[in-house]
Design an enzyme around this catalytic site. Structure first.
Site, mmCIF file in Angstrom:
data_model
loop_
_atom_site.group_PDB
_atom_site.id
_atom_site.type_symbol
_atom_site.label_atom_id
_atom_site.label_comp_id
_atom_site.label_asym_id
_atom_site.label_seq_id
_atom_site.Cartn_x
_atom_site.Cartn_y
_atom_site.Cartn_z
ATOM 1 N N ALA A 65 -27.843 10.526 -48.959
ATOM 2 C CA ALA A 65 -29.042 10.048 -48.295
ATOM 3 C C ALA A 65 -29.468 10.950 -47.140
ATOM 4 O O ALA A 65 -28.637 11.503 -46.432
ATOM 5 C CB ALA A 65 -28.826 8.621 -47.776
ATOM 6 N N ASN A 100 -15.318 4.699 -48.932
ATOM 7 C CA ASN A 100 -15.921 5.607 -47.953
ATOM 8 C C ASN A 100 -16.600 4.819 -46.846
ATOM 9 O O ASN A 100 -17.090 3.710 -47.054
ATOM 10 C CB ASN A 100 -16.918 6.563 -48.640
ATOM 11 C CG ASN A 100 -18.324 6.010 -48.682
ATOM 12 O OD1 ASN A 100 -19.072 6.065 -47.706
ATOM 13 N ND2 ASN A 100 -18.687 5.447 -49.834
ATOM 14 N N ARG A 101 -16.596 5.422 -45.677
ATOM 15 C CA ARG A 101 -17.358 4.896 -44.547
ATOM 16 C C ARG A 101 -18.046 6.072 -43.856
ATOM 17 O O ARG A 101 -17.948 6.254 -42.638
ATOM 18 C CB ARG A 101 -16.453 4.103 -43.589
ATOM 19 C CG ARG A 101 -15.180 4.797 -43.128
ATOM 20 C CD ARG A 101 -14.487 3.949 -42.061
ATOM 21 N NE ARG A 101 -13.255 4.543 -41.573
ATOM 22 C CZ ARG A 101 -12.029 4.214 -41.983
ATOM 23 N NH1 ARG A 101 -11.883 3.296 -42.935
ATOM 24 N NH2 ARG A 101 -10.962 4.796 -41.466
ATOM 25 N N PHE A 102 -18.741 6.883 -44.642
ATOM 26 C CA PHE A 102 -19.375 8.091 -44.119
ATOM 27 C C PHE A 102 -20.388 7.789 -43.025
ATOM 28 O O PHE A 102 -20.447 8.470 -42.008
ATOM 29 C CB PHE A 102 -20.078 8.856 -45.244
ATOM 30 C CG PHE A 102 -19.152 9.631 -46.117
ATOM 31 C CD1 PHE A 102 -18.385 10.661 -45.602
ATOM 32 C CD2 PHE A 102 -19.050 9.356 -47.471
ATOM 33 C CE1 PHE A 102 -17.527 11.388 -46.408
ATOM 34 C CE2 PHE A 102 -18.197 10.078 -48.290
ATOM 35 C CZ PHE A 102 -17.430 11.099 -47.755
ATOM 36 N N PHE A 125 -23.879 7.782 -43.481
ATOM 37 C CA PHE A 125 -25.073 8.630 -43.643
ATOM 38 C C PHE A 125 -24.958 9.943 -42.860
ATOM 39 O O PHE A 125 -25.885 10.357 -42.164
ATOM 40 C CB PHE A 125 -26.339 7.889 -43.199
ATOM 41 C CG PHE A 125 -26.843 6.846 -44.168
ATOM 42 C CD1 PHE A 125 -26.411 6.802 -45.479
ATOM 43 C CD2 PHE A 125 -27.784 5.909 -43.754
ATOM 44 C CE1 PHE A 125 -26.888 5.843 -46.376
ATOM 45 C CE2 PHE A 125 -28.273 4.945 -44.638
ATOM 46 C CZ PHE A 125 -27.814 4.912 -45.943
ATOM 47 N N ASN A 154 -32.559 3.041 -49.714
ATOM 48 C CA ASN A 154 -31.165 2.595 -49.681
ATOM 49 C C ASN A 154 -30.938 1.665 -48.494
ATOM 50 O O ASN A 154 -30.686 2.111 -47.385
ATOM 51 C CB ASN A 154 -30.234 3.810 -49.596
ATOM 52 C CG ASN A 154 -28.763 3.423 -49.623
ATOM 53 O OD1 ASN A 154 -28.418 2.245 -49.687
ATOM 54 N ND2 ASN A 154 -27.894 4.415 -49.559
ATOM 55 N N SER A 204 -26.158 0.368 -48.118
ATOM 56 C CA SER A 204 -24.906 0.962 -47.644
ATOM 57 C C SER A 204 -24.254 0.027 -46.642
ATOM 58 O O SER A 204 -24.913 -0.460 -45.723
ATOM 59 C CB SER A 204 -25.172 2.318 -46.978
ATOM 60 O OG SER A 204 -24.002 2.771 -46.314
ATOM 61 N N ASN A 249 -22.142 0.942 -44.429
ATOM 62 C CA ASN A 249 -21.555 1.762 -43.367
ATOM 63 C C ASN A 249 -22.499 2.087 -42.215
ATOM 64 O O ASN A 249 -22.131 2.839 -41.315
ATOM 65 C CB ASN A 249 -21.008 3.055 -43.963
ATOM 66 C CG ASN A 249 -19.947 2.781 -45.009
ATOM 67 O OD1 ASN A 249 -19.058 1.970 -44.785
ATOM 68 N ND2 ASN A 249 -20.063 3.422 -46.169
ATOM 69 N N THR A 250 -23.712 1.560 -42.246
ATOM 70 C CA THR A 250 -24.637 1.679 -41.117
ATOM 71 C C THR A 250 -24.919 0.274 -40.606
ATOM 72 O O THR A 250 -25.397 -0.581 -41.359
ATOM 73 C CB THR A 250 -25.945 2.375 -41.543
ATOM 74 O OG1 THR A 250 -25.653 3.719 -41.931
ATOM 75 C CG2 THR A 250 -26.947 2.389 -40.405
ATOM 76 N N LYS A 279 -32.377 0.499 -54.007
ATOM 77 C CA LYS A 279 -30.938 0.399 -54.289
ATOM 78 C C LYS A 279 -30.370 -0.809 -53.567
ATOM 79 O O LYS A 279 -30.524 -0.950 -52.351
ATOM 80 C CB LYS A 279 -30.206 1.669 -53.852
ATOM 81 C CG LYS A 279 -28.750 1.730 -54.318
ATOM 82 C CD LYS A 279 -28.165 3.114 -54.128
ATOM 83 C CE LYS A 279 -26.802 3.239 -54.781
ATOM 84 N NZ LYS A 279 -26.263 4.627 -54.694
ATOM 85 N N THR A 326 -25.573 -0.811 -58.735
ATOM 86 C CA THR A 326 -25.555 -1.213 -57.344
ATOM 87 C C THR A 326 -24.900 -0.136 -56.481
ATOM 88 O O THR A 326 -24.339 0.829 -56.996
ATOM 89 C CB THR A 326 -24.731 -2.505 -57.137
ATOM 90 O OG1 THR A 326 -23.348 -2.232 -57.474
ATOM 91 C CG2 THR A 326 -25.232 -3.635 -58.027
ATOM 92 N N ASN A 327 -24.912 -0.388 -55.171
ATOM 93 C CA ASN A 327 -24.176 0.434 -54.221
ATOM 94 C C ASN A 327 -22.705 -0.005 -54.213
ATOM 95 O O ASN A 327 -22.260 -0.742 -55.091
ATOM 96 C CB ASN A 327 -24.796 0.287 -52.824
ATOM 97 C CG ASN A 327 -24.648 1.541 -51.974
ATOM 98 O OD1 ASN A 327 -23.614 2.186 -51.969
ATOM 99 N ND2 ASN A 327 -25.695 1.875 -51.234
ATOM 100 N N THR A 328 -21.957 0.426 -53.201
ATOM 101 C CA THR A 328 -20.545 0.078 -53.092
ATOM 102 C C THR A 328 -20.369 -1.376 -52.653
ATOM 103 O O THR A 328 -21.292 -2.017 -52.148
ATOM 104 C CB THR A 328 -19.839 0.995 -52.086
ATOM 105 O OG1 THR A 328 -20.517 0.912 -50.824
ATOM 106 C CG2 THR A 328 -19.867 2.433 -52.565
ATOM 107 N N GLY A 365 -18.627 2.025 -61.255
ATOM 108 C CA GLY A 365 -17.478 1.969 -62.158
ATOM 109 C C GLY A 365 -17.660 2.608 -63.514
ATOM 110 O O GLY A 365 -16.843 2.385 -64.405
ATOM 111 N N TYR A 420 -20.472 8.777 -59.968
ATOM 112 C CA TYR A 420 -20.040 9.698 -58.915
ATOM 113 C C TYR A 420 -18.520 9.661 -58.799
ATOM 114 O O TYR A 420 -17.833 10.637 -59.093
ATOM 115 C CB TYR A 420 -20.722 9.341 -57.587
ATOM 116 C CG TYR A 420 -20.235 10.059 -56.340
ATOM 117 C CD1 TYR A 420 -19.278 11.054 -56.378
ATOM 118 C CD2 TYR A 420 -20.752 9.722 -55.085
ATOM 119 C CE1 TYR A 420 -18.831 11.695 -55.228
ATOM 120 C CE2 TYR A 420 -20.314 10.367 -53.929
ATOM 121 C CZ TYR A 420 -19.347 11.340 -54.010
ATOM 122 O OH TYR A 420 -18.916 11.961 -52.873
#
Length: 350
Positions: free
Chosen positions: A85, A110-112, A114, A169, A172, A174-175, A210, A238-240, A287, A308
């Site tokens: 993103a 993951n906890r990137f 963005f 998106n 996520s 993680n934000t 998403k 979907t997303n995570t 998956g 991915y």
């Protein structure tokens, strides 16, 4: 999987996951990845939101966050690519470590947050993109933004002229407070702003949405209502997930979004449920690690799929394995085209 690829993946899995990912991108850019381009046929080619794609197997956002490997990825077997993103301003993301392999579960957390180079740098790379492949951009919001909803429209305005589609998106985990934008009123207002930005483009592109896999019931119905009424062209599902049910790996307690094999059933059920609530095309993500799983998502209601995390365990050759396997299954079941198979097994997931 080729022996060289097996050895390479084994070596990469000895490294810190984020470092290994950076090396994998560098190897692709050095020409060490697949070079044959996407497989296609009358059975595999299809159209999503008016965009013709050679096959329904796409690369999910997050693999090439900064659009630095477009030329290399264009030579792989993917039918379409999604990068990002991208956020308006560059940001480093969350502190490291922030990516974890769950090998026993064929998964990742993951906890990137963005982490990316910002829309200006990414737009410059997209402006020099290869012209053949279908390329989309995942739109994000800066962590410290006072108006996260406006961030999506700003990135679309800046980067939209250089891509074939854009994905909003809001899913996520993680934000902070990002998933709050999936509420009906907030999402409607956000998408209205994005669609205004889209209309102002010289060549308006399809906008996708998403969503998270942890939605169900009324919340999923509200998402579908908003998507149906705002001009969204497709839904990425979907997303995570934040769910940790059944995990075996010692990293299972790490904070962040879970992707990979444990997400398959949850995300596929969302695809099936969503397909009863909208006529919009659905891109199934979560998956997918085999042709059988890709076909199951399509039969559940997805018009195309993305992957991915499975690349971490199966390598880039997995893409061609899936497209070959899809074509075989379509032929065995008597489907002339991938579109004919969409939703044919929905009842199994409801």
């Amino acid at each position: 999987m080729r022996l060289v690829e097996q050895l390479g993946l084994r070596a990469l899995r000895q490294l810190d996951p984020e470092r290994a990912h950076g090396i994998a991108l560098s190897l692709l850019n050095a020409g060490l990845g697949p070079r044959g381009g996407p497989k296609t046929s009358s059975r595999l080619s299809t159209t999503i939101a008016g965009i013709a794609i050679p096959n329904p197997v796409g690369l999910a956002a997050g693999f090439d966050k900064n659009a630095t490997a477009l030329n290399a990825l264009a030579k792989t077997g993917f039918g379409f690519l999604e990068v990002g993103a991208a956020t308006p301003w560059p940001q480093p993301g969350n502190p490291k470590p922030r990516l974890f392999r769950l090998t026993q579960d064929q998964a990742a957390i993951n906890r990137f947050g963005f982490n990316n180079d910002g829309m200006d740098a990414i737009a410059a790379r997209l402006a020099a993109r290869p012209k053949g492949p279908v390329i989309g951009l995942n739109l994000g919001a800066n962590k410290d933004s006072a108006d996260k909803a406006d961030d999506f429209a700003r990135v679309l305005t800046r980067c939209g002229p250089h891509v074939d589609f854009a994905t909003v998106n809001v899913s996520s985990p993680n934000t902070e407070k990002l998933r709050d934008l999936q509420g009906k009123a907030a999402l409607g207002a956000l998408l209205d702003g994005v669609m205004d930005a889209r209309a102002a483009l010289a060549h308006p592109i399809p906008v996708f949405l998403k969503i998270a896999p942890d939605l169900e019931g009324d919340a999923l119905a509200e998402i579908a209502d908003v998507a149906n009424s705002t001009g969204v062209a497709a839904i990425v599902a979907t997303n995570t997930t934040l769910d940790r049910t059944g995990l075996q790996a010692p990293q299972a307690a790490e904070v962040g979004g879970l992707s990979g094999q444990p997400l398959f059933e949850k995300s596929t059920r969302v695809v099936a449920q969503l397909s009863t609530l909208t006529e919009l095309p659905i891109i199934g993500v979560g998956g997918v690690g085999s042709a059988e799983q890709a076909y199951a998502k399509i039969r559940a209601g997805a018009s195309a799929i993305q992957l991915y995390t499975a690349l971490v365990y199966g390598g880039m050759s997995l893409v061609d394995d899936i497209t070959h396997g899809l074509e075989e299954r379509l032929a065995e079941d008597g489907f002339a085209n991938i579109a004919d198979a969409v939703g044919s097994g929905r009842a199994d997931w409801l």
